[in-house]
Write a protein that holds these residues in place. Structure first.
Motif, PDB file in Angstrom:
ATOM      1  N   VAL A  61       0.832  -1.205   0.000  1.00  0.00           N
ATOM      2  CA  VAL A  61       0.000   0.000   0.000  1.00  0.00           C
ATOM      3  C   VAL A  61       0.867   1.255   0.000  1.00  0.00           C
ATOM      4  O   VAL A  61       0.575   2.224  -0.713  1.00  0.00           O
ATOM      5  N   VAL A  62       1.960   1.257   0.770  1.00  0.00           N
ATOM      6  CA  VAL A  62       2.872   2.403   0.775  1.00  0.00           C
ATOM      7  C   VAL A  62       3.471   2.606  -0.617  1.00  0.00           C
ATOM      8  O   VAL A  62       3.522   3.733  -1.130  1.00  0.00           O
ATOM      9  N   MET A  63       3.918   1.522  -1.228  1.00  0.00           N
ATOM     10  CA  MET A  63       4.515   1.626  -2.571  1.00  0.00           C
ATOM     11  C   MET A  63       3.488   2.128  -3.590  1.00  0.00           C
ATOM     12  O   MET A  63       3.802   2.994  -4.414  1.00  0.00           O
ATOM     13  N   LEU A  64       2.274   1.598  -3.528  1.00  0.00           N
ATOM     14  CA  LEU A  64       1.239   2.059  -4.452  1.00  0.00           C
ATOM     15  C   LEU A  64       0.915   3.530  -4.219  1.00  0.00           C
ATOM     16  O   LEU A  64       0.690   4.281  -5.172  1.00  0.00           O
ATOM     17  N   SER A  65       0.910   3.945  -2.961  1.00  0.00           N
ATOM     18  CA  SER A  65       0.666   5.358  -2.651  1.00  0.00           C
ATOM     19  C   SER A  65       1.749   6.244  -3.261  1.00  0.00           C
ATOM     20  O   SER A  65       1.449   7.316  -3.791  1.00  0.00           O
ATOM     21  N   LEU A  66       2.992   5.780  -3.186  1.00  0.00           N
ATOM     22  CA  LEU A  66       4.089   6.538  -3.812  1.00  0.00           C
ATOM     23  C   LEU A  66       3.911   6.634  -5.321  1.00  0.00           C
ATOM     24  O   LEU A  66       4.119   7.703  -5.913  1.00  0.00           O
ATOM     25  N   PHE A  67       3.524   5.523  -5.945  1.00  0.00           N
ATOM     26  CA  PHE A  67       3.302   5.528  -7.398  1.00  0.00           C
ATOM     27  C   PHE A  67       2.162   6.468  -7.766  1.00  0.00           C
ATOM     28  O   PHE A  67       2.263   7.234  -8.733  1.00  0.00           O
ATOM     29  N   VAL A  68       1.073   6.411  -7.001  1.00  0.00           N
ATOM     30  CA  VAL A  68      -0.077   7.273  -7.281  1.00  0.00           C
ATOM     31  C   VAL A  68       0.308   8.738  -7.087  1.00  0.00           C
ATOM     32  O   VAL A  68      -0.034   9.587  -7.921  1.00  0.00           O
ATOM     33  N   GLU A  69       1.034   9.040  -6.011  1.00  0.00           N
ATOM     34  CA  GLU A  69       1.486  10.423  -5.792  1.00  0.00           C
ATOM     35  C   GLU A  69       2.297  10.932  -6.979  1.00  0.00           C
ATOM     36  O   GLU A  69       2.104  12.060  -7.446  1.00  0.00           O
TER      37      GLU A  69
ATOM     38  N   VAL B  42       0.063  11.406 -10.127  1.00  0.00           N
ATOM     39  CA  VAL B  42      -0.771  12.605  -9.983  1.00  0.00           C
ATOM     40  C   VAL B  42       0.085  13.855 -10.165  1.00  0.00           C
ATOM     41  O   VAL B  42      -0.330  14.812 -10.817  1.00  0.00           O
ATOM     42  N   GLU B  43       1.282  13.829  -9.614  1.00  0.00           N
ATOM     43  CA  GLU B  43       2.187  14.970  -9.749  1.00  0.00           C
ATOM     44  C   GLU B  43       2.519  15.233 -11.218  1.00  0.00           C
ATOM     45  O   GLU B  43       2.520  16.393 -11.668  1.00  0.00           O
ATOM     46  N   VAL B  44       2.773  14.185 -11.967  1.00  0.00           N
ATOM     47  CA  VAL B  44       3.102  14.352 -13.387  1.00  0.00           C
ATOM     48  C   VAL B  44       1.902  14.908 -14.157  1.00  0.00           C
ATOM     49  O   VAL B  44       2.036  15.860 -14.937  1.00  0.00           O
ATOM     50  N   VAL B  45       0.733  14.335 -13.927  1.00  0.00           N
ATOM     51  CA  VAL B  45      -0.468  14.795 -14.632  1.00  0.00           C
ATOM     52  C   VAL B  45      -0.785  16.231 -14.243  1.00  0.00           C
ATOM     53  O   VAL B  45      -1.041  17.087 -15.104  1.00  0.00           O
TER      54      VAL B  45
ATOM     55  N   LEU C 146      -0.874  19.743 -16.498  1.00  0.00           N
ATOM     56  CA  LEU C 146      -2.126  20.482 -16.662  1.00  0.00           C
ATOM     57  C   LEU C 146      -2.080  21.893 -16.076  1.00  0.00           C
ATOM     58  O   LEU C 146      -2.696  22.802 -16.616  1.00  0.00           O
ATOM     59  N   ARG C 147      -1.386  22.063 -14.948  1.00  0.00           N
ATOM     60  CA  ARG C 147      -1.545  23.289 -14.173  1.00  0.00           C
ATOM     61  C   ARG C 147      -0.301  24.157 -14.029  1.00  0.00           C
ATOM     62  O   ARG C 147      -0.411  25.308 -13.604  1.00  0.00           O
ATOM     63  N   SER C 148       0.883  23.642 -14.340  1.00  0.00           N
ATOM     64  CA  SER C 148       2.088  24.421 -14.053  1.00  0.00           C
ATOM     65  C   SER C 148       2.184  25.706 -14.876  1.00  0.00           C
ATOM     66  O   SER C 148       2.703  26.714 -14.391  1.00  0.00           O
ATOM     67  N   GLY C 149       1.677  25.701 -16.088  1.00  0.00           N
ATOM     68  CA  GLY C 149       1.730  26.913 -16.918  1.00  0.00           C
ATOM     69  C   GLY C 149       0.956  28.063 -16.291  1.00  0.00           C
ATOM     70  O   GLY C 149       1.434  29.193 -16.235  1.00  0.00           O
ATOM     71  N   GLY C 150      -0.249  27.774 -15.806  1.00  0.00           N
ATOM     72  CA  GLY C 150      -1.062  28.813 -15.166  1.00  0.00           C
ATOM     73  C   GLY C 150      -0.423  29.313 -13.884  1.00  0.00           C
ATOM     74  O   GLY C 150      -0.456  30.510 -13.581  1.00  0.00           O
ATOM     75  N   ALA C 151       0.165  28.401 -13.110  1.00  0.00           N
ATOM     76  CA  ALA C 151       0.834  28.794 -11.866  1.00  0.00           C
ATOM     77  C   ALA C 151       2.040  29.679 -12.177  1.00  0.00           C
ATOM     78  O   ALA C 151       2.276  30.681 -11.482  1.00  0.00           O
TER      79      ALA C 151
ATOM     80  N   GLN D  37      -6.480  15.554  -5.471  1.00  0.00           N
ATOM     81  CA  GLN D  37      -7.222  14.634  -4.608  1.00  0.00           C
ATOM     82  C   GLN D  37      -8.180  13.771  -5.407  1.00  0.00           C
ATOM     83  O   GLN D  37      -8.315  12.570  -5.147  1.00  0.00           O
ATOM     84  N   GLN D  38      -8.850  14.364  -6.368  1.00  0.00           N
ATOM     85  CA  GLN D  38      -9.792  13.599  -7.183  1.00  0.00           C
ATOM     86  C   GLN D  38      -9.070  12.555  -8.027  1.00  0.00           C
ATOM     87  O   GLN D  38      -9.522  11.411  -8.129  1.00  0.00           O
ATOM     88  N   LEU D  39      -7.947  12.955  -8.627  1.00  0.00           N
ATOM     89  CA  LEU D  39      -7.168  11.997  -9.415  1.00  0.00           C
ATOM     90  C   LEU D  39      -6.654  10.852  -8.546  1.00  0.00           C
ATOM     91  O   LEU D  39      -6.745   9.676  -8.917  1.00  0.00           O
ATOM     92  N   ALA D  40      -6.118  11.194  -7.384  1.00  0.00           N
ATOM     93  CA  ALA D  40      -5.579  10.170  -6.483  1.00  0.00           C
ATOM     94  C   ALA D  40      -6.672   9.231  -6.002  1.00  0.00           C
ATOM     95  O   ALA D  40      -6.472   8.006  -5.948  1.00  0.00           O
ATOM     96  N   LEU D  41      -7.830   9.769  -5.677  1.00  0.00           N
ATOM     97  CA  LEU D  41      -8.932   8.912  -5.229  1.00  0.00           C
ATOM     98  C   LEU D  41      -9.389   7.996  -6.356  1.00  0.00           C
ATOM     99  O   LEU D  41      -9.601   6.804  -6.138  1.00  0.00           O
ATOM    100  N   GLY D  42      -9.508   8.536  -7.550  1.00  0.00           N
ATOM    101  CA  GLY D  42      -9.897   7.692  -8.689  1.00  0.00           C
ATOM    102  C   GLY D  42      -8.896   6.576  -8.936  1.00  0.00           C
ATOM    103  O   GLY D  42      -9.280   5.414  -9.127  1.00  0.00           O
TER     104      GLY D  42
END
Length: 176
Positions: free
Chosen positions: A43-51, A54-57, A61-66, A102-107
């Protein structure tokens, strides 16, 4: 407000899917006391992969606006109304980015749980058939997906808590 409904609808849909089809869990074999650490590390490893996913996606999507908001903030005199408006806009932008994350990670967490990686199924062996079995699988999927979505820090805390309980049990057994 619509963004929250999308998440709730996703969770509700996946919960119904889990209830009606109750997909099988991938349960590690062996001694239950040895399965739990392996399950928690998974579960820890999967959480790291999901994090990371999500960070890449989110970055794409959002870094240009920031970046544009940060540049505008850097070029606006502090203390002005324009500066304060940009600060509020940047805070709203960050809040929206966190919501998307959060939505991406939950999905992703729920989909991982749907394919069989689950916490409760690795701990509980005999679940009665019928509606209890369906409800068990549904709750297991929701719990596991939420823990994975909570990130590696939350999953790591679960692992540490389990280790502490096992150490306390071992110490009590050794003392008696």
């Amino acid at each position: 407000m619509t963004r929250y409904w999308i998440t709730l609808l996703l969770v509700f849909f996946l919960a119904l899917l889990a209830y009606w089809y109750h997909p099988a869990a991938a349960i590690p074999v062996g001694d239950p006391l040895l399965r739990v650490p392996a399950l928690l590390v998974t579960v820890v490893m999967l959480s790291l992969f999901v994090e990371r996913a999500v960070e890449v996606v989110l970055s794409s999507l959002r870094s240009g606006g920031a970046d544009r908001l940060d540049l505008a903030l850097a070029n606006t005199p502090t203390g002005t109304d324009a500066y304060l408006a940009l600060v509020r806009e940047r805070a709203d932008y960050r809040a929206h980015s966190r919501l998307i994350a959060q939505q991406l990670a939950l999905g992703l967490g729920l989909m991982i749980a749907l394919v069989g990686i689950r916490i409760l199924a690795g701990l509980v062996q005999d679940v009665p058939e019928g509606w209890q079995n369906r409800l068990f699988h549904m709750l297991d999927i929701l719990l596991t997906g939420s823990v994975i979505a909570g990130g590696s820090d939350a999953a790591n805390k679960l692992t540490k808590a389990y280790s502490q309980v096992m150490n306390n049990l071992a110490n009590k057994k050794a003392a008696s």
